[in-house]
Design an enzyme around this catalytic site. Sequence first.
Site, mmCIF file in Angstrom:
data_model
loop_
_atom_site.group_PDB
_atom_site.id
_atom_site.type_symbol
_atom_site.label_atom_id
_atom_site.label_comp_id
_atom_site.label_asym_id
_atom_site.label_seq_id
_atom_site.Cartn_x
_atom_site.Cartn_y
_atom_site.Cartn_z
ATOM 1 N N GLU A 201 2.303 16.748 0.724
ATOM 2 C CA GLU A 201 2.151 16.874 2.175
ATOM 3 C C GLU A 201 1.552 18.221 2.584
ATOM 4 O O GLU A 201 1.098 18.381 3.716
ATOM 5 C CB GLU A 201 3.490 16.688 2.872
ATOM 6 C CG GLU A 201 4.476 17.813 2.679
ATOM 7 C CD GLU A 201 5.755 17.592 3.471
ATOM 8 O OE1 GLU A 201 6.073 18.475 4.290
ATOM 9 O OE2 GLU A 201 6.417 16.559 3.269
ATOM 10 N N GLU B 65 3.303 -5.042 7.142
ATOM 11 C CA GLU B 65 3.930 -6.168 7.822
ATOM 12 C C GLU B 65 2.978 -6.883 8.780
ATOM 13 O O GLU B 65 3.261 -8.004 9.214
ATOM 14 C CB GLU B 65 5.164 -5.694 8.606
ATOM 15 C CG GLU B 65 6.337 -5.277 7.741
ATOM 16 C CD GLU B 65 6.981 -6.441 7.018
ATOM 17 O OE1 GLU B 65 6.739 -7.603 7.406
ATOM 18 O OE2 GLU B 65 7.722 -6.196 6.049
#
Length: 316
Positions: free
Chosen positions: A132, A101
Amino acid sequence: MDLSTLGTLSTLGTLSTLGTLGTLGTEARNERTAELDRMPIPELLSVMNSEDQTVALTVRDALPDIAAAVEAITESLRQGGRLIYLGAGTSGRIGLLDAVECPPTFGTSPDQVIGLLSGGPGAFVTAVEGAEDDPGSAVDDLDAISVNSRDAVVGLAASGRTPYVVGGLKHAAARGAVTVSIACNRDAVVSRYADFPIEVPTGPEVLTGSTRLKGGTAEKMVCNMLSTASMVQIGKVYGNLMVDVRATNDKLVNRTRRMVAEATGADADAVTEALRAADGHAKTAIVMLLASCTAEEAARRLDDAHGDTRTAIGLG
């Protein structure tokens, strides 16, 4: 860095080195929602809303730590470094969302704010949960973008113990980068590997262990602060206007016109002409109108002012 040591982290899921998952506040059962599956919809939504309201207060308690991190990130950006988010699962997606963004909002280059997600970009839409647990992949991901001493690396881990994030923070520190951690539990493991640890203990989730809820909300709020406040500090904002916005659609073109008019008090014709001369760049048009100069002069002033609009307006 001793990569063999990092490699062993992938097997530490149940070892004390990373803490016992079951003892974490984010993993505890929430007594208020013990009968969640029997609640009428209005009651279920009401309790979710009540729990969400606690998140902002938790983030408020961490504001001094967030402010220290903003100062460090700002200095990195001023030195030509990057803001790099690093995380797994929901946490990694939140970092990546904040990163993508920034170019349309602040006119940053795509490589100035980066989001690294365990399992690669494809893990944004298709979960790669096992990724992860591999700290070595974080090393590879950071090396792929040549992390260095000018960068600021923000590791997000709601649990505070994700091996991918621990490995990434350790490697970033070894490369001389500024390190920041965001965790939703106290005394988080990732805090030990960060120059600027941020802990926002959100407590038990409405749905036990689902940290995409309060944990994710807290992480999003902190990321909002880190990026927005840093961009304000490096001159990407004038007043509260996003003057470096990229007007890439009709909505943003309209917003840019309104922004220039609000900042300068100029009429519609003057705004249109200034934006035409400024190639649609609001910041340049504002300097043109308030400093009564050409687009070329406005661009020079902004360059001399390192992008700060107020300074550029005052330059003779």
